[in-house]
Design a protein around this motif. Structure first.
Motif, mmCIF file in Angstrom:
data_model
loop_
_atom_site.group_PDB
_atom_site.id
_atom_site.type_symbol
_atom_site.label_atom_id
_atom_site.label_comp_id
_atom_site.label_asym_id
_atom_site.label_seq_id
_atom_site.Cartn_x
_atom_site.Cartn_y
_atom_site.Cartn_z
ATOM 1 N N THR A 24 27.299 4.656 -58.573
ATOM 2 C CA THR A 24 28.414 4.643 -57.627
ATOM 3 C C THR A 24 29.534 3.789 -58.190
ATOM 4 N N LYS A 30 30.397 9.167 -56.628
ATOM 5 C CA LYS A 30 29.100 9.244 -57.274
ATOM 6 C C LYS A 30 29.291 9.817 -58.679
ATOM 7 N N GLU A 205 30.454 16.620 -54.807
ATOM 8 C CA GLU A 205 29.129 16.094 -55.132
ATOM 9 C C GLU A 205 28.043 17.164 -55.116
#
Length: 213
Positions: A24, A30, A205
């Motif tokens: 992170t 991410k 993500e």
């Protein structure tokens, strides 16, 4: 050179891929990759490849350069070693002006009109290196461009550099390191496409967890 530096960075863990357990970033994004090019300084053989590579880039791309300026703090050592190889003056740009003494933000002698190349360790979104370029231009320097060890090649970074009329030349890039990582067995071959999807859109993500059984 791109593959050589990619192998070097992977070997010493300066670039480390973990697509199934992402890191992170401070921004909250991410990321499947962690990059710490400071590790090149403690690996003499890799350090030699890096500094000779940066010197070669400057000779090839910016033969008219008069001064090298490192970014604070990661680019300082690389600028110093590369300047030593090239027998050139160097300095560095602080993240902010000192609150004492002469209140310098640029350390080292820099004359208005001098041709400068900025030395950076990595380029992601381009924000920090463009701040350095802005400070140097404000002091009257002619910034020829940037040389760096590694670039992510993210769209945001490329667009920012283009908008500021700043060119960057890196020793290696995200795509090359990902390909070499697969070739050398650091990651699975099928992970490369996931990594490139992250590079293309870090806020998406959907790549996370795809490689888990």
């Amino acid at each position: 050179m791109k593959k050589t530096i990619a192998k070097d960075l992977l070997q010493i863990g300066a670039v480390f891929f973990r697509p199934d357990e992402p890191f992170t970033w401070a921004s909250g994004i991410k990321s499947p990759v962690y990059c710490d090019n400071r590790l090149t300084l403690t690996a003499p053989a890799v350090r030699l490849d890096v500094e000779n590579g940066l010197a070669s880039l400057i000779r090839e791309r910016y033969p008219e350069a008069e001064v090298l300026m490192g970014t604070s703090t990661a680019g300082i050592a690389h600028a110093a070693i590369t300047a030593h190889i090239l027998n050139m003056p160097m300095g560095y740009v602080r993240s902010g002006a000192k609150d004492h003494g002469r209140q310098n933000q640029i350390e080292g002698k820099l004359e208005p009109g001098q041709k400068v190349v900025v030395v950076e360790d990595l380029i992601s979104t381009g924000g920090s290196v463009l701040e350095v370029v802005s400070v140097l231009r404000g002091a009257g320097a002619e910034v020829l461009g940037v040389v760096s060890i590694f670039t992510y090649g993210m769209r945001k970074g490329l667009e920012r550099l283009a908008a500021a009329a700043v060119e960057n030349h890196s020793l290696t890039d995200f795509d090359t390191v990902a390909a070499v990582a697969a070739e050398e067995g650091y990651i699975r071959a099928e992970d490369v496409a996931r990594l490139i999807r992250f590079r293309d859109n870090p806020t998406d993500e959907s790549w996370i967890g795809e490689g888990r059984a």
